[in-house]
Design a protein around this motif. Structure first.
Motif, PDB file in Angstrom:
ATOM      1  N   PRO A 188       4.540  -0.466  10.863  1.00  0.00           N
ATOM      2  CA  PRO A 188       4.971   0.937  10.838  1.00  0.00           C
ATOM      3  C   PRO A 188       3.941   1.828  10.152  1.00  0.00           C
ATOM      4  N   VAL A 189       3.735   3.027  10.715  1.00  0.00           N
ATOM      5  CA  VAL A 189       2.796   3.983  10.151  1.00  0.00           C
ATOM      6  C   VAL A 189       3.545   4.936   9.233  1.00  0.00           C
ATOM      7  N   PRO A 190       3.142   5.070   7.972  1.00  0.00           N
ATOM      8  CA  PRO A 190       3.835   6.002   7.065  1.00  0.00           C
ATOM      9  C   PRO A 190       3.749   7.439   7.573  1.00  0.00           C
ATOM     10  N   ASP A 191       4.695   8.229   7.146  1.00  0.00           N
ATOM     11  CA  ASP A 191       4.684   9.645   7.511  1.00  0.00           C
ATOM     12  C   ASP A 191       3.426  10.307   6.967  1.00  0.00           C
ATOM     13  N   ASN A 192       2.867  11.205   7.794  1.00  0.00           N
ATOM     14  CA  ASN A 192       1.673  11.968   7.412  1.00  0.00           C
ATOM     15  C   ASN A 192       0.465  11.074   7.112  1.00  0.00           C
ATOM     16  N   SER A 193       0.406   9.929   7.762  1.00  0.00           N
ATOM     17  CA  SER A 193      -0.745   9.042   7.552  1.00  0.00           C
ATOM     18  C   SER A 193      -1.999   9.680   8.122  1.00  0.00           C
ATOM     19  N   PRO A 194      -3.080   9.789   7.358  1.00  0.00           N
ATOM     20  CA  PRO A 194      -4.303  10.434   7.849  1.00  0.00           C
ATOM     21  C   PRO A 194      -5.219   9.505   8.638  1.00  0.00           C
ATOM     22  N   TYR A 195      -4.830   8.233   8.755  1.00  0.00           N
ATOM     23  CA  TYR A 195      -5.738   7.254   9.345  1.00  0.00           C
ATOM     24  C   TYR A 195      -5.548   7.187  10.859  1.00  0.00           C
TER      25      TYR A 195
ATOM     26  N   ASP B 205       5.584  -2.837  -1.195  1.00  0.00           N
ATOM     27  CA  ASP B 205       6.557  -1.798  -1.547  1.00  0.00           C
ATOM     28  C   ASP B 205       7.625  -1.622  -0.484  1.00  0.00           C
ATOM     29  N   ASN B 206       7.328  -2.014   0.765  1.00  0.00           N
ATOM     30  CA  ASN B 206       8.306  -1.879   1.839  1.00  0.00           C
ATOM     31  C   ASN B 206       9.347  -2.994   1.838  1.00  0.00           C
ATOM     32  N   LEU B 207       9.151  -4.012   1.014  1.00  0.00           N
ATOM     33  CA  LEU B 207      10.126  -5.106   0.956  1.00  0.00           C
ATOM     34  C   LEU B 207      11.395  -4.652   0.252  1.00  0.00           C
ATOM     35  N   GLU B 208      12.506  -5.180   0.708  1.00  0.00           N
ATOM     36  CA  GLU B 208      13.784  -4.834   0.104  1.00  0.00           C
ATOM     37  C   GLU B 208      13.847  -5.380  -1.327  1.00  0.00           C
ATOM     38  N   GLY B 209      14.177  -4.518  -2.254  1.00  0.00           N
ATOM     39  CA  GLY B 209      14.316  -4.912  -3.644  1.00  0.00           C
ATOM     40  C   GLY B 209      13.106  -4.612  -4.496  1.00  0.00           C
ATOM     41  N   VAL B 210      11.941  -4.329  -3.891  1.00  0.00           N
ATOM     42  CA  VAL B 210      10.732  -4.036  -4.654  1.00  0.00           C
ATOM     43  C   VAL B 210      10.751  -2.579  -5.091  1.00  0.00           C
ATOM     44  N   GLU B 211      10.608  -2.353  -6.393  1.00  0.00           N
ATOM     45  CA  GLU B 211      10.592  -0.994  -6.928  1.00  0.00           C
ATOM     46  C   GLU B 211       9.173  -0.454  -7.078  1.00  0.00           C
ATOM     47  N   ARG B 212       8.244  -1.310  -7.493  1.00  0.00           N
ATOM     48  CA  ARG B 212       6.889  -0.815  -7.758  1.00  0.00           C
ATOM     49  C   ARG B 212       5.876  -1.948  -7.640  1.00  0.00           C
TER      50      ARG B 212
ATOM     51  N   PRO C  50      13.841 -13.455  -3.980  1.00  0.00           N
ATOM     52  CA  PRO C  50      13.399 -14.538  -4.872  1.00  0.00           C
ATOM     53  C   PRO C  50      11.892 -14.501  -5.087  1.00  0.00           C
ATOM     54  N   PHE C  51      11.486 -15.052  -6.199  1.00  0.00           N
ATOM     55  CA  PHE C  51      10.067 -15.044  -6.567  1.00  0.00           C
ATOM     56  C   PHE C  51       9.223 -15.755  -5.508  1.00  0.00           C
ATOM     57  N   SER C  52       9.712 -16.871  -4.982  1.00  0.00           N
ATOM     58  CA  SER C  52       8.948 -17.615  -3.983  1.00  0.00           C
ATOM     59  C   SER C  52       8.747 -16.795  -2.713  1.00  0.00           C
ATOM     60  N   LYS C  53       9.769 -16.023  -2.308  1.00  0.00           N
ATOM     61  CA  LYS C  53       9.624 -15.178  -1.115  1.00  0.00           C
ATOM     62  C   LYS C  53       8.593 -14.075  -1.356  1.00  0.00           C
ATOM     63  N   LEU C  54       8.524 -13.604  -2.577  1.00  0.00           N
ATOM     64  CA  LEU C  54       7.531 -12.595  -2.903  1.00  0.00           C
ATOM     65  C   LEU C  54       6.125 -13.168  -2.767  1.00  0.00           C
ATOM     66  N   LEU C  55       5.915 -14.378  -3.298  1.00  0.00           N
ATOM     67  CA  LEU C  55       4.610 -15.029  -3.158  1.00  0.00           C
ATOM     68  C   LEU C  55       4.292 -15.324  -1.698  1.00  0.00           C
ATOM     69  N   ALA C  56       5.328 -15.704  -0.931  1.00  0.00           N
ATOM     70  CA  ALA C  56       5.121 -15.992   0.487  1.00  0.00           C
ATOM     71  C   ALA C  56       4.691 -14.739   1.242  1.00  0.00           C
TER      72      ALA C  56
END
Length: 826
Positions: A12-19, A115-122, A142-148
């Motif tokens: 997905p392309v973010p809104d107002n993406s300049p690229y 940042d687009n993952l569900e549950g990630v704040e920052r 879970p931590f393992s899914k984050l590393l994956a």
């Protein structure tokens, strides 16, 4: 409104993406600068047809079940507690070490994707440190899914956790940077006001009120520099004076404090001149030099965290049915079996039970050529399996592995100061005292000649003669040399080694396990007793039982001859002589003939090899002939020592025939066979009494006394534990050529230290008269003093080895099949 997809990757392309990228004169949306760079490179390279003929978007890499299982080990409570901090609501924070980051586009892509993952704040990526800090809801992700997720987008991620020492170094560095920034900003502002005031520019264009304002502004911007940036100098000087010592921070503190106080006095009472900018610039230049020195010291000492970085956190444990299960490495126990796959790093010291492979031991020995390993071969934590899977039995874990002991020995070496460094520190104290006396004399003379200049000339003298370079001359060179030798597989464990190596004139070698590989093989059993004696068929098994508890290379020659029913008790080792023990209620002896059967007056056979006699209560039983071979680079090593002017001797406890044969083959004129530890020590004392500096190289228990008595002792990496403990240096690499290389490095280090001391003292001798005559203002004195300190540091850095050239030269001869794979840490 439907969200657009990236023309290159489909994300997905973010809104107002300049690229974007222009395809057939039509702009196409892109999601990130990474895709923009790649797509434009494709178009500009004339490969635009790639987009025309591709049938589908590039697939997103999926992790295998095995890779997912490996990552799930990080969801165990033990590792989560160590690497992840979380509150009662499940909001977790962690820092990850990221592999593969090359530019800002990588950092942007990681932040955007995670940042687009569900549950990630920052997600915050530190490009220079190649680390990412994350905050997320661990209940949703879970931590393992984050590393994956990191692996799925092409970046390896591992939990990062600095040890206590690393955290201390980081705090020190951050504080130094803050102080340096305050000093830089303050000195620039103070110089802008101060130079204008001294040049009289403002008096021609501004009223007196504005001139006074600029003077107070100089005071305001300089005060944080003095009270915050320069605080370490004041605290260090106060500490030294409390202990009735003088250090280089004493004249520095006097210069900064007195200069600042005099300028404040001139500002408030209108008497004298303002030199706020000179004080600020002096502080900045000094802090800059200290910061460069600190960064150099931290970089050189960064090997102290190798244990944390090299040992993986997870291991593949095998149960009795050979089922595989990922467990934290800290849960392994001696006797466990683990599977080490190609590309993985060993988490423990152990012995190979099955499998044939190559192991990269560069982290331990400095050798980049892999070592062929087979069942029965010892493998070490921190080394990397290359070719094929290995099943390893765990022998040592945690702080017992050799990597941990190496780290402890390195710390001991760094804690010990050699004589030359201690002498330099003592000289610097007297030097500081002399500076203070000279400064007082200069002040008295100028007070008589020109009172208005007396203080500032004295300030210049204090600044320009600060012995910073003198204090850095020796420790910086020693630290660089120690680190360089460590990377080459020469581990220095005592502070005096470099000085001793540089002065050495003689070197004494043991034979077995030192000049030779120490892999003795049983070649012949020559029976002496009655031919009908039933013990004839078990002669080798009897010797193997006596050698069961020995770590000497001789014991390994009998390993294959061990029999289950032949056990020895009451085993006693007589250093340099042999062994005694009881087998089946009968006492046996194994070793030298004059020890095993002194009344028989037997002489070993004249044939090549090392001969051991086995005897029982009823007399001699047989001779064992053991054979060994020279290490491949023994001749090259001796030739290099000869070029260095070193005299080599061979002292061995082996029989005359074996020792004479080796000495003749190598061209060693001075040798002695059947040498007991007492005889070796006596020869060492004889050489020392003649004024020679002696290096001893050995590996066995019988070498311990002479290792302890030599000016510098070197133990082989596979030596006995007692020999390694007694030695000043460990040769982790099996290459003897490292010994003359270490001697060359030590001599170059001594020359570098002499150069640094000459630079420091020469600078002070030239600068002092100029400053005393009033030719050098305080700011120029600060610049000169800092320049001399940096010159000393950069001169010491020349001792660093050309690691890349060395690696290329050694790897060039590596077989194609032995190239190491990319390391995949668990």
């Amino acid at each position: 409104m439907t969200q657009q997809s990236c023309f290159h990757c489909g994300e997905p392309v973010p809104d107002n993406s300049p690229y974007q990228v222009t395809i057939k004169q039509e702009p196409q949306p892109l999601c990130c600068p990474g895709c923009e760079a790649v797509s434009n490179a494709i178009v500009h390279g004339g490969l635009e047809s790639y987009y025309k003929f591709r049938t589908e978007l590039p697939p997103r890499p999926e992790l295998s079940e095995e890779e997912l299982a490996e990552l799930q080990i990080y969801d165990t409570p033990e590792l989560l507690q160590e690497f992840v901090s979380q509150n009662d609501q499940g909001i977790a924070e962690t820092t990850l070490a990221i592999d593969g980051i090359t530019c800002a586009a990588c950092a942007w892509l990681i932040e955007h994707q995670i940042d687009n993952l569900e549950g990630v704040e920052r997600t915050a990526v530190n490009l220079s440190a190649q680390r990412a800090t994350l905050r997320w809801d661990i209940n949703k992700l879970p931590f393992s899914k984050l590393l994956a997720e990191f692996k799925s987008i092409g970046y390896g991620a591992q939990p990062w956790q600095a040890d206590e020492q690393q955290q201390k170094l980081q705090r020190e560095q951050k504080t130094a940077i803050r102080r340096l920034i305050v000093a830089a900003i303050g000195s620039m502002q103070a110089m802008m006001f101060g130079v204008a005031l001294e040049a009289g520019m403002l008096e021609n264009y501004m009223q007196q009120e504005f001139i006074l304002l600029f003077m107070w502004m100089s005071f305001l911007v300089t005060t944080p520099v003095v009270l915050y940036s320069a605080w370490p100098f004041f605290s260090s000087a106060a500490r030294e004076l409390r202990h009735k010592r003088l250090s280089m921070d004493v004249p520095v503190s006097l210069a900064i404090g007195l200069g600042y106080a005099a300028s404040v006095w001139a500002l408030v009472f209108g008497v004298g001149e303002l030199h706020f900018y000179a004080i600020a610039m002096f502080t900045f230049f000094l802090l800059f030099g200290r910061y460069i020195e600190m960064r150099t010291r931290h970089k050189i000492g960064s090997g102290g965290n190798a244990l944390h970085d090299l040992i993986p956190q997870a291991a593949l444990l095998l149960d009795a049915d050979d089922n595989e299960e990922y467990v934290p490495s800290r849960q392994l126990r001696p006797g466990d079996r683990i599977l080490v796959k190609p590309g993985h790093t060993l988490p423990v010291d152990g012995v190979i039970l099955s499998g044939h492979s190559s192991v990269n031991e560069a982290t331990m020995t400095g050798e980049y050529l892999p070592v062929s390993c087979h069942p029965g071969h010892q493998v070490l934590a921190g080394t990397q399996n290359i070719d094929s899977p290995l099943i390893v039995e765990v022998e040592k874990i945690g702080q017992e592995v050799r990597l941990a002991s190496i780290a402890r020995l390195s710390d001991r070496a760094l804690a010990e100061k050699p004589r030359i460094e201690t002498l330099a520190n003592q000289v610097s104290q007297y030097f500081v005292a002399a500076i203070l006396l000279v400064s007082l004399t200069v002040f008295s003379v100028w007070l008589f000649l020109d009172p208005s200049r007396a203080f500032w000339i004295t300030l210049s003298v204090l600044v320009v003669t600060c012995p910073c370079a003198l204090a850095l001359a020796t420790p910086t060179a020693l630290a660089v040399a120690n680190a360089t030798l460590g990377r080459q597989g020469v581990l220095i464990t005592r502070g005096h080694v470099l000085e001793g190596l540089a002065k050495a004139t003689h070197i004494i070698f043991d034979k077995t396990g030192t000049l030779t590989e120490g892999r003795l093989e049983l070649k012949e059993v020559r029976w002496l007793a009655n031919a009908e004696d039933p013990r004839r068929e078990q002669a080798a098994a009897l010797a193997a039982a006596l050698e069961t508890q020995s770590e000497h290379p001789i014991a390994r020659a009998f390993t294959a001859s061990r029999e289950e029913g032949v056990k020895a008790t009451d085993i006693q080792a007589v250093t340099g002589q042999g062994l005694t023990g009881v087998i089946a209620n009968q006492t046996y002896r194994l070793g030298r003939a004059d020890f095993v059967a002194p009344d028989a007056e037997l002489l070993p056979p004249a044939e090549e090899g090392q001969w051991l006699l086995l005897a029982a209560d009823d007399g001699p039983l047989c001779w064992f002939r053991l054979s060994d071979q020279l290490r491949p680079d023994t001749r090259d090593m001796l030739e290099e020592l000869h070029r260095l002017g070193m005299q080599a001797e061979l002292l061995s406890g082996d029989q005359e025939g074996a020792v004479a044969s080796i000495a003749q083959e190598l061209g060693i004129e001075n040798y002695r066979a059947s040498a007991t530890p007492e005889m070796k020590l006596a020869r060492l004392r004889e050489l020392q009494a003649e004024g020679h500096q002696v290096i001893m190289v050995g590996d066995g228990v019988n070498d311990v006394p002479v290792l302890a008595g030599a000016q510098v002792s070197i133990a082989m990496g596979d030596a006995t534990d007692l020999a390694k403990t007694s030695a000043d240096t460990l040769l982790l690499s099996s290459r003897l050529i490292r010994i003359p290389q270490a001697i060359r490095k030590a001599r170059k280090t001594r020359m570098t230290i002499a150069q640094n001391l000459s630079i420091s003292l020469g600078y002070n001798l030239m600068a002092l008269p100029a400053a005393a005559m009033g030719l050098i203002p305080p700011w120029m004195a600060a610049l000169g003093m800092t320049s001399s300190s940096l010159l000393v540091v950069f001169n010491a850095l020349r001792l660093k080895d050309k690691g890349n050239e060395q690696r290329l030269s050694e790897v060039s001869s590596r077989p194609a099949s032995a190239n190491p794979q990319q390391e995949a840490k668990a």
